[in-house]
Design an enzyme around this catalytic site. Structure first.
Site, PDB file in Angstrom:
ATOM      1  N   CYS A   1      54.268  32.476   7.855  1.00 51.19           N
ATOM      2  CA  CYS A   1      52.999  31.874   8.283  1.00 51.19           C
ATOM      3  C   CYS A   1      52.675  32.255   9.737  1.00 51.19           C
ATOM      4  CB  CYS A   1      53.019  30.373   8.037  1.00 51.19           C
ATOM      5  SG  CYS A   1      51.363  29.711   7.894  1.00 51.19           S
TER       6      CYS A   1
ATOM      7  N   HIS B   1      55.078  28.796   3.360  1.00 51.18           N
ATOM      8  CA  HIS B   1      56.212  28.103   4.014  1.00 51.18           C
ATOM      9  C   HIS B   1      57.406  27.961   3.056  1.00 51.18           C
ATOM     10  CE1 HIS B   1      54.694  26.426   7.900  1.00 51.18           C
ATOM     11  NE2 HIS B   1      53.534  26.740   7.352  1.00 51.18           N
TER      12      HIS B   1
ATOM     13  N   GLU C   1      60.364  27.306   3.633  1.00 51.98           N
ATOM     14  CA  GLU C   1      61.352  26.313   4.078  1.00 51.98           C
ATOM     15  C   GLU C   1      60.952  24.900   3.667  1.00 51.98           C
ATOM     16  OE1 GLU C   1      58.985  27.542   5.706  1.00 51.98           O
ATOM     17  OE2 GLU C   1      58.220  26.101   7.165  1.00 51.98           O
TER      18      GLU C   1
HETATM   19  N1  GLN Z   1      47.087  28.614  11.363  1.00 48.30           N
HETATM   20  C1  GLN Z   1      48.299  28.787  12.088  1.00 48.30           C
HETATM   21  C2  GLN Z   1      48.173  29.908  13.120  1.00 48.30           C
HETATM   22  O1  GLN Z   1      47.163  30.482  13.255  1.00 48.30           O
HETATM   23  C3  GLN Z   1      49.462  29.089  11.176  1.00 48.30           C
HETATM   24  C4  GLN Z   1      49.750  27.887  10.333  1.00 48.30           C
HETATM   25  C5  GLN Z   1      51.158  27.773   9.887  1.00 48.30           C
HETATM   26  O2  GLN Z   1      52.074  28.433  10.404  1.00 48.30           O
HETATM   27  N2  GLN Z   1      51.362  26.904   8.947  1.00 48.30           N
HETATM   28  O3  GLN Z   1      49.107  30.162  13.801  1.00 48.30           O
END
Ligand code: GLN
Length: 192
Positions: free
Chosen positions: A77, A170, A172
């Site tokens: 992410c 995610h 995890e």
């Molecule tokens: N939207 C977040 C970003 O731009 C990422 C979100 C996340 O890691 N769950 O960093």
């Protein structure tokens, strides 16, 4: 095998727990010298602007770039955003380690979080239950990057480039250890 989890901000504790469930030595890394001796690194989800800012303050940007050049690194992410070479804006620091373009917050406000079943190349068994939270997607890959998973609409959400792995969701936050195990396999292959 010793794997670090970048512990500046975000879901680092959950990654450490997953690695320990696999019997792997897992440590928090937040200072440049803590990258020494690591066989792999996970960059967690969280907020990529904050992770980038703190990495700058902790003088981690160059050490992380060097690390990711040759040592297995997995961004999830926000970690995927941080690993990318292009996120369409210049204002926030990124590592530029992976030949992918990434669109931050690709799902907008209305569906900022969702869960879905994904077919992931290389993972045997049932589809992977993936949790997306204000997630990015990969909008372009250079040659040398393998696409591991797409949403039903075709958008790319998991990629691998040699020793580098990136997932938009995610892993995890579920009970499924298969992706962490696959990353440990990449680390193991790089060691031999
Ligand atoms: N939207 C977040 C970003 O731009 C990422 C979100 C996340 O890691 N769950 O960093």
């Amino acid at each position: 095998m010793k794997i670090g989890v970048l512990a500046l901000q975000g879901a680092f504790i959950e990654h450490i727990k997953m690695l320990r469930r696999l019997g792997v030595e897992a440590v928090e890394a937040r200072l440049p010298h803590q990258l020494d001796g690591l066989d792999g690194l996970i960059i967690p989800g969280g907020e990529s602007t904050t992770i980038g800012k703190l990495a700058g303050e902790y003088r981690l940007i160059e050490p992380l770039r060097r690390f990711a050049q040759s040592t297995p690194t997995w961004g999830t992410c926000a970690g995927m955003i941080f690993l990318a070479k292009d996120i369409g804006i210049d204002e926030q620091p990124i590592l530029g380690a992976m030949d992918i373009s990434v669109d931050r917050n690709a799902f907008g406000r209305q569906i900022d979080s969702f869960e879905t079943e994904l077919e992931i190349a290389g993972l045997a068994g049932a589809p992977y239950h993936a949790v997306f939270i204000r997630a990015p997607v990969v909008t372009a890959v250079d040659k040398g990057v393998d696409v591991l998973a797409r949403l039903d609409d075709g958008r790319i959400v998991a990629v691998k480039q040699e020793h580098l792995l990136a997932t938009a969701f995610h892993p995890e936050l579920t009970d499924d250890l298969r992706l962490h195990s696959a990353f440990c396999d990449i680390v193991g292959e790089t060691q031999t």
